[in-house]
Design a protein around this motif. Structure first.
Motif, PDB file in Angstrom:
ATOM      1  N   HIS A   1       0.724  -1.064   0.245  1.00  0.00           N
ATOM      2  CA  HIS A   1       0.035   0.147  -0.173  1.00  0.00           C
ATOM      3  C   HIS A   1       0.721   1.486  -0.001  1.00  0.00           C
ATOM      4  O   HIS A   1       0.627   2.238  -1.138  1.00  0.00           O
ATOM      5  CB  HIS A   1      -0.526  -0.220   0.976  1.00  0.00           C
ATOM      6  CG  HIS A   1      -1.384   0.611   1.258  1.00  0.00           C
ATOM      7  ND1 HIS A   1      -2.981   1.049   0.285  1.00  0.00           N
ATOM      8  CD2 HIS A   1      -1.313   2.568   2.438  1.00  0.00           C
ATOM      9  CE1 HIS A   1      -3.279   2.548   0.297  1.00  0.00           C
ATOM     10  NE2 HIS A   1      -3.271   2.857   1.666  1.00  0.00           N
TER      11      HIS A   1
ATOM     12  N   TYR B   1      -3.605   4.047   7.338  1.00  0.00           N
ATOM     13  CA  TYR B   1      -3.644   2.639   6.377  1.00  0.00           C
ATOM     14  C   TYR B   1      -5.337   1.576   6.882  1.00  0.00           C
ATOM     15  O   TYR B   1      -5.469   1.373   5.971  1.00  0.00           O
ATOM     16  CB  TYR B   1      -2.664   1.570   6.835  1.00  0.00           C
ATOM     17  CG  TYR B   1      -2.719   0.735   5.812  1.00  0.00           C
ATOM     18  CD1 TYR B   1      -3.458   0.085   4.634  1.00  0.00           C
ATOM     19  CD2 TYR B   1      -3.051  -0.555   6.501  1.00  0.00           C
ATOM     20  CE1 TYR B   1      -3.452  -0.919   3.861  1.00  0.00           C
ATOM     21  CE2 TYR B   1      -3.151  -2.175   5.842  1.00  0.00           C
ATOM     22  CZ  TYR B   1      -3.593  -2.328   4.814  1.00  0.00           C
ATOM     23  OH  TYR B   1      -3.421  -3.137   3.818  1.00  0.00           O
TER      24      TYR B   1
ATOM     25  N   TYR C   1      -8.138   3.704   6.047  1.00  0.00           N
ATOM     26  CA  TYR C   1      -8.354   2.849   4.585  1.00  0.00           C
ATOM     27  C   TYR C   1      -9.197   1.761   4.962  1.00  0.00           C
ATOM     28  O   TYR C   1     -10.488   1.494   3.795  1.00  0.00           O
ATOM     29  CB  TYR C   1      -7.520   2.861   4.344  1.00  0.00           C
ATOM     30  CG  TYR C   1      -6.855   1.848   2.889  1.00  0.00           C
ATOM     31  CD1 TYR C   1      -7.757   2.189   1.584  1.00  0.00           C
ATOM     32  CD2 TYR C   1      -6.425   0.984   2.523  1.00  0.00           C
ATOM     33  CE1 TYR C   1      -8.157   1.938   0.558  1.00  0.00           C
ATOM     34  CE2 TYR C   1      -6.373   0.252   1.679  1.00  0.00           C
ATOM     35  CZ  TYR C   1      -7.713   0.867   1.261  1.00  0.00           C
ATOM     36  OH  TYR C   1      -7.487  -0.586  -0.699  1.00  0.00           O
ATOM     37  N   LEU C   2      -8.798   0.699   5.831  1.00  0.00           N
ATOM     38  CA  LEU C   2      -9.103  -0.802   5.759  1.00  0.00           C
ATOM     39  C   LEU C   2     -10.386  -0.709   6.064  1.00  0.00           C
ATOM     40  O   LEU C   2     -11.979  -1.592   6.205  1.00  0.00           O
ATOM     41  CB  LEU C   2      -9.189  -1.719   6.348  1.00  0.00           C
ATOM     42  CG  LEU C   2      -6.861  -2.177   6.194  1.00  0.00           C
ATOM     43  CD1 LEU C   2      -6.493  -3.266   6.938  1.00  0.00           C
ATOM     44  CD2 LEU C   2      -7.591  -2.749   5.018  1.00  0.00           C
ATOM     45  N   GLN C   3     -10.916   0.090   7.245  1.00  0.00           N
ATOM     46  CA  GLN C   3     -12.717   0.133   8.172  1.00  0.00           C
ATOM     47  C   GLN C   3     -13.663   0.582   6.863  1.00  0.00           C
ATOM     48  O   GLN C   3     -14.614   0.578   6.487  1.00  0.00           O
ATOM     49  CB  GLN C   3     -12.433   1.294   8.634  1.00  0.00           C
ATOM     50  CG  GLN C   3     -11.944   0.492  10.395  1.00  0.00           C
ATOM     51  CD  GLN C   3     -12.104   0.926  11.189  1.00  0.00           C
ATOM     52  OE1 GLN C   3     -12.221   1.742  11.262  1.00  0.00           O
ATOM     53  NE2 GLN C   3     -12.473   0.146  12.803  1.00  0.00           N
ATOM     54  N   LYS C   4     -12.624   1.616   6.082  1.00  0.00           N
ATOM     55  CA  LYS C   4     -13.951   2.464   5.121  1.00  0.00           C
ATOM     56  C   LYS C   4     -14.105   1.188   3.814  1.00  0.00           C
ATOM     57  O   LYS C   4     -14.701   1.778   2.564  1.00  0.00           O
ATOM     58  CB  LYS C   4     -13.160   4.119   4.912  1.00  0.00           C
ATOM     59  CG  LYS C   4     -13.494   4.774   5.748  1.00  0.00           C
ATOM     60  CD  LYS C   4     -14.776   4.376   6.426  1.00  0.00           C
ATOM     61  CE  LYS C   4     -14.747   5.155   7.855  1.00  0.00           C
ATOM     62  NZ  LYS C   4     -16.271   5.384   8.265  1.00  0.00           N
ATOM     63  N   LYS C   5     -12.664   0.575   3.143  1.00  0.00           N
ATOM     64  CA  LYS C   5     -12.295   0.147   1.502  1.00  0.00           C
ATOM     65  C   LYS C   5     -14.354  -0.770   1.861  1.00  0.00           C
ATOM     66  O   LYS C   5     -14.625  -1.097   0.554  1.00  0.00           O
ATOM     67  CB  LYS C   5     -11.593  -0.972   2.065  1.00  0.00           C
ATOM     68  CG  LYS C   5     -11.147  -1.515   0.704  1.00  0.00           C
ATOM     69  CD  LYS C   5      -9.631  -2.425   1.333  1.00  0.00           C
ATOM     70  CE  LYS C   5      -9.561  -3.736   0.612  1.00  0.00           C
ATOM     71  NZ  LYS C   5      -8.636  -4.594   0.894  1.00  0.00           N
ATOM     72  N   SER C   6     -14.758  -1.564   2.524  1.00  0.00           N
ATOM     73  CA  SER C   6     -15.898  -2.236   3.000  1.00  0.00           C
ATOM     74  C   SER C   6     -17.110  -1.521   3.379  1.00  0.00           C
ATOM     75  O   SER C   6     -16.524  -1.165   4.543  1.00  0.00           O
ATOM     76  CB  SER C   6     -15.439  -3.464   2.820  1.00  0.00           C
ATOM     77  OG  SER C   6     -16.676  -4.209   2.379  1.00  0.00           O
ATOM     78  N   LYS C   7     -18.098  -1.674   2.949  1.00  0.00           N
ATOM     79  CA  LYS C   7     -19.209  -0.975   4.113  1.00  0.00           C
ATOM     80  C   LYS C   7     -19.182  -2.328   5.204  1.00  0.00           C
ATOM     81  O   LYS C   7     -20.006  -1.983   6.254  1.00  0.00           O
ATOM     82  CB  LYS C   7     -20.575  -1.606   3.381  1.00  0.00           C
ATOM     83  CG  LYS C   7     -20.422  -0.764   1.766  1.00  0.00           C
ATOM     84  CD  LYS C   7     -22.053  -0.006   1.750  1.00  0.00           C
ATOM     85  CE  LYS C   7     -22.526   0.459   0.057  1.00  0.00           C
ATOM     86  NZ  LYS C   7     -21.458   1.732   0.303  1.00  0.00           N
TER      87      LYS C   7
ATOM     88  N   PRO D   1     -16.397  -3.710   6.787  1.00  0.00           N
ATOM     89  CA  PRO D   1     -15.297  -4.807   6.554  1.00  0.00           C
ATOM     90  C   PRO D   1     -15.009  -5.945   7.557  1.00  0.00           C
ATOM     91  O   PRO D   1     -15.763  -5.841   8.607  1.00  0.00           O
ATOM     92  CB  PRO D   1     -14.762  -3.531   7.250  1.00  0.00           C
ATOM     93  CG  PRO D   1     -15.097  -2.764   8.410  1.00  0.00           C
ATOM     94  CD  PRO D   1     -16.227  -3.127   7.215  1.00  0.00           C
TER      95      PRO D   1
ATOM     96  N   THR E   1      -4.962  -7.568  10.857  1.00  0.00           N
ATOM     97  CA  THR E   1      -3.397  -6.759  10.304  1.00  0.00           C
ATOM     98  C   THR E   1      -2.986  -5.950  12.070  1.00  0.00           C
ATOM     99  O   THR E   1      -1.548  -5.466  11.963  1.00  0.00           O
ATOM    100  CB  THR E   1      -4.416  -5.608   9.721  1.00  0.00           C
ATOM    101  OG1 THR E   1      -4.933  -6.197   8.372  1.00  0.00           O
ATOM    102  CG2 THR E   1      -3.704  -4.266   9.058  1.00  0.00           C
TER     103      THR E   1
END
Length: 121
Positions: free
Chosen positions: A45, A61, A64-70, A72, A80
Motif C-alpha cells: 500500500h 491505513y 482505509y481498511l475500515q472504509k474500504k468495504s461497507k 469490513p 492486520t
C-alpha cells in the motif's frame, strides 16, 4: 508476499528477520504466514516496509481498511493490527499506538424452549 518481496525495498530482509523471531518465540508457521500477508499488504500500500512508517500513516491505513468495504471483516482488521504489533515489537520499535477499537458484537438472546417443546424432545 512475493509481490512485496519484488516491489518493496527491504521487505525480503524484514520478512527473514520476522520469520526467525516468530520461530524462536514458538509461534506456528500459519501464524507467520497470516501476519506476513497483512504486513505485505501494508508494505504494498505504501511502497515501503512498515518499520519506516509513522503512527499517522499506520492509522491512515487502518482507517482505509475500515472504509474500504461497507462491512469490513473484523477478523481481517484484527489480524492486520496483530501482525503489525508483532512485527514492530520484534524489530524493537514502539507499538503502543496500535490499539484495537472496541468491536461491537451483536447481542443475541439465547433460545429458550417452552415446556411443551422440551416434552416433545
Amino acid at each position: 508476499m512475493n509481490q512485496a518481496k519484488r516491489e518493496v525495498p527491504g521487505f525480503a530482509e524484514l520478512l527473514q528477520r520476522f520469520e526467525r523471531t516468530v520461530s524462536v518465540l514458538g509461534r506456528s508457521q500459519s501464524t507467520f504466514q497470516n501476519y506476513s500477508r497483512h504486513v505485505a499488504a501494508v508494505s504494498l500500500h505504501f511502497g515501503k516496509i512498515p518499520t519506516e512508517l509513522d503512527s499517522d500513516q499506520i492509522h491512515d491505513y487502518l482507517f482505509y481498511l475500515q472504509k474500504k468495504s461497507k462491512s469490513p471483516s473484523q477478523s481481517y482488521f484484527k489480524h492486520t493490527v496483530y501482525g503489525l504489533r508483532f512485527l514492530l515489537k520484534s524489530e524493537g520499535l514502539s507499538y503502543d499506538y496500535l490499539s484495537l477499537p472496541e468491536i461491537k458484537r451483536e447481542k443475541k438472546l439465547p433460545v429458550v424452549l417452552s415446556k411443551q417443546e422440551v416434552w416433545q424432545m
